[in-house]
Scaffold this active site. Sequence first.
Site, mmCIF file in Angstrom:
data_model
loop_
_atom_site.group_PDB
_atom_site.id
_atom_site.type_symbol
_atom_site.label_atom_id
_atom_site.label_comp_id
_atom_site.label_asym_id
_atom_site.label_seq_id
_atom_site.Cartn_x
_atom_site.Cartn_y
_atom_site.Cartn_z
ATOM 1 N N HIS A 4 -5.527 52.631 85.432
ATOM 2 C CA HIS A 4 -5.173 52.888 86.541
ATOM 3 C C HIS A 4 -4.344 54.076 86.519
ATOM 4 C CE1 HIS A 4 -3.234 52.714 90.382
ATOM 5 N NE2 HIS A 4 -1.986 52.094 89.948
ATOM 6 N N ASN A 64 -0.916 58.209 92.607
ATOM 7 C CA ASN A 64 -1.421 56.719 92.414
ATOM 8 C C ASN A 64 -2.106 56.416 93.689
ATOM 9 O OD1 ASN A 64 -1.807 54.193 92.618
ATOM 10 N ND2 ASN A 64 0.536 53.652 91.831
ATOM 11 N N CYS A 99 -3.256 47.565 93.038
ATOM 12 C CA CYS A 99 -4.110 48.475 92.302
ATOM 13 C C CYS A 99 -4.946 47.605 91.340
ATOM 14 C CB CYS A 99 -2.863 49.030 91.586
ATOM 15 S SG CYS A 99 -1.593 49.921 92.338
HETATM 16 N N1 ACO Z 1 13.276 63.085 91.983
HETATM 17 C C1 ACO Z 1 14.502 63.437 91.499
HETATM 18 N N2 ACO Z 1 15.004 62.241 90.850
HETATM 19 C C2 ACO Z 1 14.564 61.013 91.093
HETATM 20 C C3 ACO Z 1 13.382 60.878 91.883
HETATM 21 C C4 ACO Z 1 12.531 61.982 92.488
HETATM 22 N N3 ACO Z 1 11.657 61.822 93.101
HETATM 23 N N4 ACO Z 1 12.968 59.520 91.868
HETATM 24 C C5 ACO Z 1 14.140 59.013 91.096
HETATM 25 N N5 ACO Z 1 14.919 59.818 90.763
HETATM 26 C C6 ACO Z 1 16.166 59.602 89.880
HETATM 27 C C7 ACO Z 1 16.867 58.300 90.046
HETATM 28 O O1 ACO Z 1 17.416 58.122 91.174
HETATM 29 C C8 ACO Z 1 17.458 57.980 88.965
HETATM 30 O O2 ACO Z 1 18.610 58.626 88.976
HETATM 31 P P1 ACO Z 1 20.081 57.981 88.298
HETATM 32 O O3 ACO Z 1 19.841 57.946 86.914
HETATM 33 O O4 ACO Z 1 21.267 58.836 88.720
HETATM 34 O O5 ACO Z 1 20.291 56.769 89.207
HETATM 35 C C9 ACO Z 1 16.634 58.790 87.771
HETATM 36 O O6 ACO Z 1 15.750 59.802 88.756
HETATM 37 C C10 ACO Z 1 15.837 57.944 86.753
HETATM 38 O O7 ACO Z 1 14.968 57.102 87.629
HETATM 39 P P2 ACO Z 1 14.080 55.943 86.931
HETATM 40 O O8 ACO Z 1 13.658 54.863 87.994
HETATM 41 O O9 ACO Z 1 14.955 55.317 85.849
HETATM 42 O O10 ACO Z 1 13.061 56.842 86.653
HETATM 43 P P3 ACO Z 1 11.813 56.295 85.463
HETATM 44 O O11 ACO Z 1 11.841 57.234 84.395
HETATM 45 O O12 ACO Z 1 11.362 54.820 85.452
HETATM 46 O O13 ACO Z 1 10.637 56.772 86.684
HETATM 47 C C11 ACO Z 1 8.877 55.965 87.819
HETATM 48 C C12 ACO Z 1 10.282 56.306 87.754
HETATM 49 C C13 ACO Z 1 8.137 57.026 88.212
HETATM 50 C C14 ACO Z 1 8.701 55.312 89.385
HETATM 51 C C15 ACO Z 1 8.485 54.920 86.904
HETATM 52 O O14 ACO Z 1 9.229 53.917 86.863
HETATM 53 C C16 ACO Z 1 7.101 54.345 87.172
HETATM 54 O O15 ACO Z 1 5.935 54.950 87.281
HETATM 55 N N6 ACO Z 1 6.891 52.998 87.279
HETATM 56 C C17 ACO Z 1 5.663 52.224 87.541
HETATM 57 C C18 ACO Z 1 5.139 52.726 88.817
HETATM 58 C C19 ACO Z 1 3.705 51.768 88.707
HETATM 59 O O16 ACO Z 1 3.052 51.795 87.727
HETATM 60 N N7 ACO Z 1 2.993 51.295 89.816
HETATM 61 C C20 ACO Z 1 1.893 50.551 89.685
HETATM 62 C C21 ACO Z 1 1.828 49.803 91.147
HETATM 63 S S1 ACO Z 1 1.973 50.444 92.386
HETATM 64 C C22 ACO Z 1 1.027 49.353 93.626
HETATM 65 O O17 ACO Z 1 0.635 48.507 93.243
HETATM 66 C C23 ACO Z 1 0.927 49.978 95.054
#
Ligand code: ACO
Length: 329
Positions: free
Chosen positions: A256, A286, A112
């Site tokens: 980003h 993204n 990214c």
């Molecule tokens: N729908 C419903 N529930 C979901 C989904 C979904 N699509 N995805 C995950 N959940 C659930 C999980 O299973 C978890 O359930 P549990 O508590 O029963 O285990 C719950 O939701 C919470 O999951 P978390 O991973 O804690 O959710 P979080 O609030 O952290 O959000 C996310 C996840 C959106 C991925 C976030 O962490 C994020 O944006 N991270 C950064 C991503 C990023 O910046 N990437 C950049 C680089 S990418 C690259 O380089 C190509």
Amino acid sequence: MGIKIIGTGSYLPERILTNRDLEKMVDTSDEWIRTRTGISERRISADNEPSSELALKASLKAIEMAKLKPEDLDLIVVATITQDRITPSTACILQNKLGAFNAACFDLQAACTGFLYSLEIVNALMSTNPKYKHALIIGVEKLSMITDWKDRNTCVLFGDGAGAVILEKRTGKHDIGGILASRLASNGSFNELIKVPAGGSEIPTSAETIKKRMHFLSMEGQEVFKLAVNEMAKACQDVLATAKVDISEVRWLIPHQANLRIIKAVGNKLEIPEEKVYINVHKYGNTSAASVVIALDEIVRSGKLDRGDYVLLTAFGAGITWGANLLRW
Ligand code: ACO
């Protein structure tokens, strides 16, 4: 002397995949995706649209704005993690499609952060080598190709798209500005956080790797989230300090576009007013290396940038890599 952006362009594939569409594919909901990520929809490219094709469409718009011809280009750099083929580079494939045969071409892989890395590298090449007068940089991704459409943790996040800029070396005494300061950083000890495990020299493609879905992107989202906010904010502060520019003077922060909560947290840390933080993550999700440059093109084409404005770019991605560039328009 200044290395200036004189043209921008972007291309988003026609097909829109909404959160409602995803509800039919995995166990998720529009409400979860919007509240956790800010994303409402993303674009998916057609089967006959590899990254070079998305890049071509964005590049032609940037070349047109710059009032150049493809043969005027001396350098073509494509930032991507979804190249058309393992080899040759997508930049060479694009060169052929453009007919830009005077350019030296290569791909750059910093996930990214790839567009930000490319800006700094091209800036350095153009500053030191008088042969390079015009460069084309593209951030492009066809992430749909490496997205596991059965994994709800990741498939709701990504989209396809391309953005392009043309840089020109200006040598007049009024040609100040351009790329004022850059901070590029990496920490390979976190290389497992975001990865496509198979298909390279470590784990070559086999029937087993395909069966185990090892050719798709996996990510430890929460870990990435924490690192992203802190490192992007620090990189921004670093380039502002280097250029002796105060955050209050910045017209646009273009972070980003990975997650609305990350974007807002970075803005809050930097204490920049919300209306100066550019957001389009709701439309495209993204798009990795394409995200910052698509946003830049949208700002330019909507007339929201004036000569002399400061623009702060920041990104974070697999590697892990991160960085910031401060531009003077
Ligand atoms: N729908 C419903 N529930 C979901 C989904 C979904 N699509 N995805 C995950 N959940 C659930 C999980 O299973 C978890 O359930 P549990 O508590 O029963 O285990 C719950 O939701 C919470 O999951 P978390 O991973 O804690 O959710 P979080 O609030 O952290 O959000 C996310 C996840 C959106 C991925 C976030 O962490 C994020 O944006 N991270 C950064 C991503 C990023 O910046 N990437 C950049 C680089 S990418 C690259 O380089 C190509």
